[in-house]
Motif scaffolding. Structure first.
Motif, PDB file in Angstrom:
ATOM      1  N   LEU A 169       1.978  -9.108  -4.753  1.00 49.65           N
ATOM      2  CA  LEU A 169       1.097  -8.393  -3.826  1.00 49.65           C
ATOM      3  C   LEU A 169       0.231  -7.412  -4.611  1.00 49.65           C
ATOM      4  O   LEU A 169       0.659  -6.862  -5.627  1.00 49.65           O
ATOM      5  CB  LEU A 169       1.931  -7.628  -2.796  1.00 49.65           C
ATOM      6  CG  LEU A 169       2.786  -8.498  -1.871  1.00 49.65           C
ATOM      7  CD1 LEU A 169       3.668  -7.619  -0.998  1.00 49.65           C
ATOM      8  CD2 LEU A 169       1.922  -9.391  -1.000  1.00 49.65           C
ATOM      9  N   GLN A 170      -0.979  -7.206  -4.130  1.00 44.23           N
ATOM     10  CA  GLN A 170      -1.884  -6.249  -4.777  1.00 44.23           C
ATOM     11  C   GLN A 170      -1.410  -4.826  -4.461  1.00 44.23           C
ATOM     12  O   GLN A 170      -1.115  -4.503  -3.307  1.00 44.23           O
ATOM     13  CB  GLN A 170      -3.302  -6.462  -4.232  1.00 44.23           C
ATOM     14  CG  GLN A 170      -4.348  -5.678  -4.978  1.00 44.23           C
ATOM     15  CD  GLN A 170      -5.737  -5.852  -4.374  1.00 44.23           C
ATOM     16  OE1 GLN A 170      -5.888  -6.403  -3.276  1.00 44.23           O
ATOM     17  NE2 GLN A 170      -6.744  -5.380  -5.089  1.00 44.23           N
TER      18      GLN A 170
ATOM     19  N   MET B 268       0.811  -1.220   0.000  1.00 45.34           N
ATOM     20  CA  MET B 268       0.000   0.000   0.000  1.00 45.34           C
ATOM     21  C   MET B 268       0.847   1.274   0.000  1.00 45.34           C
ATOM     22  O   MET B 268       1.759   1.429   0.811  1.00 45.34           O
ATOM     23  CB  MET B 268      -0.925  -0.007   1.224  1.00 45.34           C
ATOM     24  CG  MET B 268      -1.866   1.187   1.278  1.00 45.34           C
ATOM     25  SD  MET B 268      -3.054   1.055   2.628  1.00 45.34           S
ATOM     26  CE  MET B 268      -4.232  -0.117   1.930  1.00 45.34           C
ATOM     27  N   GLY B 269       0.508   2.192  -0.919  1.00 42.52           N
ATOM     28  CA  GLY B 269       1.213   3.469  -1.012  1.00 42.52           C
ATOM     29  C   GLY B 269       0.525   4.568  -0.214  1.00 42.52           C
ATOM     30  O   GLY B 269      -0.699   4.672  -0.202  1.00 42.52           O
TER      31      GLY B 269
ATOM     32  N   TRP C  17      11.312  -0.834  -6.466  1.00 41.41           N
ATOM     33  CA  TRP C  17      12.308  -1.790  -5.983  1.00 41.41           C
ATOM     34  C   TRP C  17      11.816  -2.458  -4.686  1.00 41.41           C
ATOM     35  O   TRP C  17      11.902  -3.673  -4.539  1.00 41.41           O
ATOM     36  CB  TRP C  17      13.640  -1.069  -5.741  1.00 41.41           C
ATOM     37  CG  TRP C  17      14.725  -1.964  -5.226  1.00 41.41           C
ATOM     38  CD1 TRP C  17      15.516  -2.806  -5.949  1.00 41.41           C
ATOM     39  CD2 TRP C  17      15.129  -2.104  -3.855  1.00 41.41           C
ATOM     40  NE1 TRP C  17      16.386  -3.468  -5.111  1.00 41.41           N
ATOM     41  CE2 TRP C  17      16.184  -3.063  -3.835  1.00 41.41           C
ATOM     42  CE3 TRP C  17      14.718  -1.528  -2.649  1.00 41.41           C
ATOM     43  CZ2 TRP C  17      16.820  -3.442  -2.647  1.00 41.41           C
ATOM     44  CZ3 TRP C  17      15.353  -1.904  -1.473  1.00 41.41           C
ATOM     45  CH2 TRP C  17      16.394  -2.853  -1.472  1.00 41.41           C
ATOM     46  N   LEU C  18      11.259  -1.647  -3.790  1.00 47.25           N
ATOM     47  CA  LEU C  18      10.727  -2.208  -2.536  1.00 47.25           C
ATOM     48  C   LEU C  18       9.588  -3.185  -2.815  1.00 47.25           C
ATOM     49  O   LEU C  18       9.487  -4.244  -2.189  1.00 47.25           O
ATOM     50  CB  LEU C  18      10.191  -1.084  -1.640  1.00 47.25           C
ATOM     51  CG  LEU C  18      11.073  -0.480  -0.575  1.00 47.25           C
ATOM     52  CD1 LEU C  18      10.259   0.510   0.239  1.00 47.25           C
ATOM     53  CD2 LEU C  18      11.695  -1.528   0.335  1.00 47.25           C
ATOM     54  N   TYR C  19       8.744  -2.805  -3.778  1.00 52.72           N
ATOM     55  CA  TYR C  19       7.617  -3.665  -4.143  1.00 52.72           C
ATOM     56  C   TYR C  19       8.136  -5.009  -4.649  1.00 52.72           C
ATOM     57  O   TYR C  19       7.644  -6.081  -4.257  1.00 52.72           O
ATOM     58  CB  TYR C  19       6.763  -2.969  -5.201  1.00 52.72           C
ATOM     59  CG  TYR C  19       5.636  -3.814  -5.747  1.00 52.72           C
ATOM     60  CD1 TYR C  19       4.663  -4.352  -4.897  1.00 52.72           C
ATOM     61  CD2 TYR C  19       5.531  -4.087  -7.112  1.00 52.72           C
ATOM     62  CE1 TYR C  19       3.630  -5.139  -5.397  1.00 52.72           C
ATOM     63  CE2 TYR C  19       4.506  -4.864  -7.617  1.00 52.72           C
ATOM     64  CZ  TYR C  19       3.559  -5.388  -6.760  1.00 52.72           C
ATOM     65  OH  TYR C  19       2.536  -6.167  -7.247  1.00 52.72           O
ATOM     66  N   GLU C  20       9.165  -4.971  -5.471  1.00 53.50           N
ATOM     67  CA  GLU C  20       9.711  -6.226  -5.995  1.00 53.50           C
ATOM     68  C   GLU C  20      10.377  -7.048  -4.896  1.00 53.50           C
ATOM     69  O   GLU C  20      10.286  -8.276  -4.882  1.00 53.50           O
ATOM     70  CB  GLU C  20      10.658  -5.932  -7.163  1.00 53.50           C
ATOM     71  CG  GLU C  20       9.847  -5.630  -8.433  1.00 53.50           C
ATOM     72  CD  GLU C  20      10.597  -4.868  -9.503  1.00 53.50           C
ATOM     73  OE1 GLU C  20      11.819  -4.643  -9.339  1.00 53.50           O
ATOM     74  OE2 GLU C  20       9.950  -4.494 -10.506  1.00 53.50           O
TER      75      GLU C  20
END
Ligand code: ZN
Length: 284
Positions: free
Chosen positions: A129-130, A29-30, A116-119
């Protein structure tokens, strides 16, 4: 990329914490802070502890919207406090800064860091992840319209970054002296005292790799002297105060001139590229 750890940014210890197993994570989540990009994680933590009464900084990670520097918040597996009712499944990442329409407040560096964090998170959970914005699960404008749209577009990075063009190998002499690795953390630079936390000015005598910022800035200028730049009191550059290691208009002018000479991006700030060019590029 490098994550600035809690110890590195001087976090207070959490008052309590609980762990979420990776298997329960399904959402990335952003958020945004909707405040100045100069806010430090410590200021945000103080606000969450004292004003909100939480046990720690609310987010799992934070990213500066300009530099793209990543800060550890609660980390990967600690329950956050960023989206009421959804903190178990959602890893919350806050972009420190604003997101005003049409302003491009969030730099490509920050977007790359977010992606990068998402990956990293996907690698750790072993699933995609959604991607959601805070407003998908709460009554808020967070994380701003542009970042919200970007999240739902799947985090496209559309160029725009302007890394300095590679300098063709020069026919000049090899750089004199012994190369010294850039002493500051990733994304930091030597710059004005009025800048954010990662702008290191020499004014506050901060220590990096065992030496003060003033010593390091003098080291960089001394290297330019070895490269036959006329620096120091009464000389062409740093002629007023000399090589005192305190960033001001003279160091800025010197850095800009050197960046122009080296075909680097000309911003007058001494980051890793400007540092390395002094120690590694041939003298032209
Ligand atoms: Zn939010």
């Amino acid at each position: 990329m490098h994550i600035i750890s809690r110890a590195e940014w001087g976090a207070r210890p959490p008052e309590s914490r609980s762990t979420v197993p990776w298997s329960k994570r399904t959402v990335f989540m952003g958020h945004y802070s909707a405040a100045s990009a100069t806010q430090t994680p410590r200021q945000i933590q103080d606000y969450h502890l004292r004003v909100k009464g939480w046990s720690d900084i609310g987010y799992n990670f934070l990213i500066n919207s300009i530099s793209g520097v990543i800060y550890e918040g609660r980390g990967w597996t600690t329950l956050g406090a960023h989206c009421s009712g959804h903190n178990t499944e959602a890893i919350g990442v806050c972009i420190i800064g604003k997101d005003q329409p049409g302003r491009q407040d969030v730099s490509d560096a920050a977007r790359r860091a977010f992606k990068w964090l998402y990956e990293q998170a996907n690698d750790r959970t072993g699933k995609r992840l959604q991607l959601l914005g805070h407003r998908d699960r709460g009554n808020t404008s967070c994380p701003g319209d542009e970042i919200y749209a970007w999240l739902h577009a799947g985090l496209p990075i559309v160029g725009g970054t302007t890394p300095a063009p590679a300098k063709p190998p020069a026919a000049g002499k090899p750089a004199p002296g012994t190369p010294i690795a850039f002493p500051l953390p990733a994304g930091w630079y030597f710059g004005p005292a009025s800048g954010p936390d990662y702008s290191v000015s020499g004014k506050y005598e901060r220590y990096f790799k065992g030496r003060t910022d003033r010593t390091w800035m003098r080291e960089w200028a001394t290297q330019l002297d070895r490269r036959r730049w006329s620096i120091g009191k009464g000389k062409t550059w740093l002629g007023g105060a000399g090589n005192d290691g305190i960033y001001g208009p003279e160091y800025r002018a010197l850095a800009e001139a050197f960046q122009r000479d080296q075909r680097l991006r000309v911003d007058g700030l001494i980051g890793v590229a400007t540092w390395d060019a002094a120690f590694k590029n041939p003298v032209t």
